[in-house]
Design a protein around this motif. Structure first.
Motif, PDB file in Angstrom:
ATOM      1  N   ALA A 248      34.555 -59.902 -22.051  1.00  0.00           N
ATOM      2  CA  ALA A 248      33.795 -61.096 -21.663  1.00  0.00           C
ATOM      3  C   ALA A 248      33.549 -61.108 -20.158  1.00  0.00           C
ATOM      4  O   ALA A 248      32.449 -61.434 -19.685  1.00  0.00           O
ATOM      5  N   ARG A 249      34.575 -60.743 -19.379  1.00  0.00           N
ATOM      6  CA  ARG A 249      34.386 -60.679 -17.929  1.00  0.00           C
ATOM      7  C   ARG A 249      33.405 -59.579 -17.542  1.00  0.00           C
ATOM      8  O   ARG A 249      32.628 -59.730 -16.590  1.00  0.00           O
ATOM      9  N   LEU A 250      33.440 -58.455 -18.297  1.00  0.00           N
ATOM     10  CA  LEU A 250      32.464 -57.393 -18.054  1.00  0.00           C
ATOM     11  C   LEU A 250      31.048 -57.892 -18.330  1.00  0.00           C
ATOM     12  O   LEU A 250      30.115 -57.607 -17.557  1.00  0.00           O
ATOM     13  N   ALA A 251      30.872 -58.642 -19.430  1.00  0.00           N
ATOM     14  CA  ALA A 251      29.552 -59.192 -19.743  1.00  0.00           C
ATOM     15  C   ALA A 251      29.090 -60.165 -18.664  1.00  0.00           C
ATOM     16  O   ALA A 251      27.910 -60.178 -18.277  1.00  0.00           O
ATOM     17  N   THR A 252      30.014 -60.982 -18.162  1.00  0.00           N
ATOM     18  CA  THR A 252      29.654 -61.913 -17.086  1.00  0.00           C
ATOM     19  C   THR A 252      29.214 -61.164 -15.832  1.00  0.00           C
ATOM     20  O   THR A 252      28.202 -61.504 -15.202  1.00  0.00           O
ATOM     21  N   SER A 253      29.960 -60.127 -15.468  1.00  0.00           N
ATOM     22  CA  SER A 253      29.593 -59.327 -14.296  1.00  0.00           C
ATOM     23  C   SER A 253      28.248 -58.636 -14.513  1.00  0.00           C
ATOM     24  O   SER A 253      27.424 -58.542 -13.588  1.00  0.00           O
ATOM     25  N   PHE A 254      28.027 -58.152 -15.736  1.00  0.00           N
ATOM     26  CA  PHE A 254      26.751 -57.501 -16.048  1.00  0.00           C
ATOM     27  C   PHE A 254      25.598 -58.482 -15.891  1.00  0.00           C
ATOM     28  O   PHE A 254      24.544 -58.136 -15.328  1.00  0.00           O
ATOM     29  N   ASN A 255      25.789 -59.694 -16.395  1.00  0.00           N
ATOM     30  CA  ASN A 255      24.728 -60.698 -16.279  1.00  0.00           C
ATOM     31  C   ASN A 255      24.455 -61.068 -14.825  1.00  0.00           C
ATOM     32  O   ASN A 255      23.303 -61.263 -14.417  1.00  0.00           O
ATOM     33  N   GLN A 256      25.523 -61.164 -14.032  1.00  0.00           N
ATOM     34  CA  GLN A 256      25.336 -61.451 -12.609  1.00  0.00           C
ATOM     35  C   GLN A 256      24.573 -60.320 -11.926  1.00  0.00           C
ATOM     36  O   GLN A 256      23.671 -60.566 -11.106  1.00  0.00           O
ATOM     37  N   MET A 257      24.923 -59.087 -12.269  1.00  0.00           N
ATOM     38  CA  MET A 257      24.208 -57.949 -11.703  1.00  0.00           C
ATOM     39  C   MET A 257      22.738 -57.977 -12.110  1.00  0.00           C
ATOM     40  O   MET A 257      21.847 -57.739 -11.283  1.00  0.00           O
ATOM     41  N   ALA A 258      22.467 -58.281 -13.397  1.00  0.00           N
ATOM     42  CA  ALA A 258      21.082 -58.338 -13.870  1.00  0.00           C
ATOM     43  C   ALA A 258      20.297 -59.430 -13.160  1.00  0.00           C
ATOM     44  O   ALA A 258      19.123 -59.253 -12.810  1.00  0.00           O
ATOM     45  N   SER A 259      20.948 -60.591 -12.944  1.00  0.00           N
ATOM     46  CA  SER A 259      20.266 -61.678 -12.240  1.00  0.00           C
ATOM     47  C   SER A 259      19.938 -61.283 -10.805  1.00  0.00           C
ATOM     48  O   SER A 259      18.836 -61.558 -10.302  1.00  0.00           O
ATOM     49  N   ASN A 260      20.892 -60.641 -10.133  1.00  0.00           N
ATOM     50  CA  ASN A 260      20.639 -60.194  -8.763  1.00  0.00           C
ATOM     51  C   ASN A 260      19.528 -59.155  -8.709  1.00  0.00           C
ATOM     52  O   ASN A 260      18.658 -59.186  -7.829  1.00  0.00           O
ATOM     53  N   LEU A 261      19.568 -58.210  -9.667  1.00  0.00           N
ATOM     54  CA  LEU A 261      18.505 -57.207  -9.719  1.00  0.00           C
ATOM     55  C   LEU A 261      17.149 -57.853  -9.982  1.00  0.00           C
ATOM     56  O   LEU A 261      16.138 -57.464  -9.383  1.00  0.00           O
ATOM     57  N   GLN A 262      17.136 -58.829 -10.893  1.00  0.00           N
ATOM     58  CA  GLN A 262      15.875 -59.504 -11.191  1.00  0.00           C
ATOM     59  C   GLN A 262      15.322 -60.203  -9.941  1.00  0.00           C
ATOM     60  O   GLN A 262      14.115 -60.121  -9.653  1.00  0.00           O
ATOM     61  N   ALA A 263      16.218 -60.872  -9.210  1.00  0.00           N
ATOM     62  CA  ALA A 263      15.761 -61.560  -8.002  1.00  0.00           C
ATOM     63  C   ALA A 263      15.244 -60.556  -6.971  1.00  0.00           C
ATOM     64  O   ALA A 263      14.200 -60.769  -6.343  1.00  0.00           O
TER      65      ALA A 263
END
Length: 525
Positions: A248-263
């Motif tokens: 779950a923490r890995l998924a959260t980190s992945f989502n944060q990375m994806a959001s940063n990449l998207q921005a």
């Protein structure tokens, strides 16, 4: 599946290791069971044989006899034991004690259970009593007729002990053969039970491993799928987070990375869009003042003979730089059309050899100024469905670029000239290769050479007055046709640029009729 699936490898490896462990443990348990069964059986038969021998000896001592009734005593000794053996499942042999090295046979007064093969008594046991009167036992293979008259062979325990006949005072040996059928059946039953338990345990371990690995692999597969969709441009994709464990923490980190990449990607896209808009707007806005400046420059240029020397030279320089400025504006406008996706093809049935010869003829003056010889190597017409204007622009850029970097020398590796333009085609593709023997390209520069405004040597003057966008525009023209534009080079050995186009518009390229690395790649200038 083995290479691509972690779950398959984990399940298979776990089952293989489990099978090895089960095999070792099963073999150990089977050996312990076998040894326990045999030890118990041996203790029992040795005790039973000792009781039989003791009772027989007491029975003989209670019945006095002489030498004349020795044979009768042997029968009297054996028959009760044989009868009990038939009822209780063992066989008996009574034989005179032999000399060391002699073998046991059914002759010479030997008494034995009917149907028994006397050779079932192991020779080692017979040899023992030839040297020692002490009781002994041994494993053997017992052969005896069954009820149907067929000989059966079975594992058995042979126990021997000596008795003395009062009639003749001689020592005889009683051999008892106890079959191990019951123990063999018990051991076979244990084997079947262990095998069934091993198969069941192996399947259970495989199932449990599959379920456990699935809990770990499934989130990884979902993350891979989301990553693939992100790579395809679907930047809004995210992983579903449930729980608070490591995954779950890995998924959260992945989502944060994806959001940063998207921005970051959106920011870069916006900057790129603004840059393209700026280039397009500036290019268009410069058209009007450039036209006015061009008109004034034409007037000055036409009147330059009336000026003094410095003013006349300034008018010529102004005209030359305006020509270059117009070329740069045209290239910038073309690049902006590519960036905006507004570029289109006007295809026709085109002979690439004619295009190449036209370009070579138009650039021969520039080559002659530098002492460079141009040559065309083509066996015949090579036709393709292409945009004549764009293909000619690509070939012109390649040839003028080769002139800028070529060298003139009398010992040119290619006898045709300092720059050779080759044209060839096959059933599916047509290609144009421009080979020069100049400074060449360093490692890694064959990809960078198509970057906008990139130059291998910034200090090198542009003889042809290029803008630094020619190869970039050529690459876009090649991609617009669905073709390739590739470069090869080696320091001191020159360079070769290859344009490959499909013979039919819209067809996919698989190979080029000309090699990217020339056959004379090892030649040095």
């Amino acid at each position: 599946m083995w290479r691509r699936s972690i779950q398959v490898r984990v399940v298979a490896s776990t089952m293989a290791l489990t099978a090895v462990v089960i095999g070792v443990v099963g073999w150990f348990l089977l050996q312990q069971t076998r040894d326990g069964l045999l030890d118990d059986r041996v203790d029992a038969v040795v005790a039973e044989a000792a009781n039989e021998t003791r009772e027989a000896q007491e029975r003989l001592l209670a019945t006095p006899g002489t030498d004349a009734d020795a044979a009768g005593q042997r029968v009297q000794l054996v028959e009760p034991i044989v009868n009990r053996g038939e009822a209780r499942g063992f066989a008996v042999v009574l034989a005179a004690t032999t000399e060391p090295g002699a073998s046991l046979s059914g002759a010479g007064g030997t008494q034995f259970t009917p149907g028994l093969d006397v050779a079932s008594v192991p020779p080692a046991l017979v040899a023992h009593f030839a040297e020692s009167p002490d009781p002994a036992w041994s494993y053997t293979r017992m052969r005896q007729e069954d009820a149907s008259g067929r000989m059966r062979t079975m594992p058995a325990v042979a126990v021997g002990s000596q008795v003395e006949l009062p009639a003749d005072g001689e020592s005889y040996t009683l051999y008892y053969l106890f079959p191990l059928d019951d123990e063999a059946e018990t051991l076979a039953l244990v084997q079947r039970a262990l095998l069934a338990a091993a198969v069941l345990l192996l399947l259970l371990v495989g199932g449990v491993t599959f379920l456990v690995t699935r809990q770990v692999v499934t989130p990884i597969r979902l993350a891979r799928q989301v990553a693939e969709r992100l790579a395809a441009g679907r930047l809004q994709e995210r992983l579903r987070v449930s729980g608070e464990d490591d995954l779950a923490r890995l998924a959260t980190s992945f989502n944060q990375m994806a959001s940063n990449l998207q921005a970051q990607i959106r920011q870069l896209e916006e900057l790129s869009r603004l840059q393209r808009r700026f280039v397009s707007d500036v290019s268009h806005e410069l058209r009007t003042p450039l036209t006015t400046v061009r008109m004034a420059s034409d007037v000055l240029y036409d009147s330059r003979e009336d000026f003094d020397g410095s003013s006349s030279r300034a008018a010529e320089l102004l005209q030359k730089e305006l020509d270059r400025f117009e070329t740069l504006l045209a290239d910038l406008l073309e690049i902006s059309r590519f960036d905006a996706g507004a570029a289109s093809l006007e295809t026709e049935d085109l002979d690439l050899v004619e295009v190449v010869r036209r370009v070579v003829d138009s650039t021969r003056v520039l080559a002659d100024q530098r002492g460079i010889t141009l040559a065309v190597d083509a066996a015949g017409p090579v036709r393709a469905e292409a945009d004549a204007r764009r293909v000619e622009r690509v070939v012109r850029n390649l040839v003028t670029n080769a002139i800028d970097h070529a060298r003139s020398a009398p010992d040119a590796p290619d006898a045709l000239g300092d720059i050779v333009v080759r044209v060839a085609g096959d059933e599916h593709a047509a290609a144009v290769a421009v080979r020069d023997y100049g400074v060449g390209l360093e490692s890694g520069e064959s990809a960078m050479v198509f970057n906008r405004f990139w130059r291998a040597d910034p200090a090198r003057a542009r003889t042809s007055g290029g803008t630094g966008l020619g190869l970039s525009i050529s690459l876009e023209d090649a991609h617009l046709h669905g073709g390739w534009l590739q470069a090869w080079g080696r320091p001191g050995a020159g360079a070769q640029f290859r344009l490959t186009l499909p013979r039919r518009a819209g067809h996919e390229l698989r190979q080029s009729p000309l090699p990217l690395v020339p056959a004379d790649a090892g030649a040095q200038r």
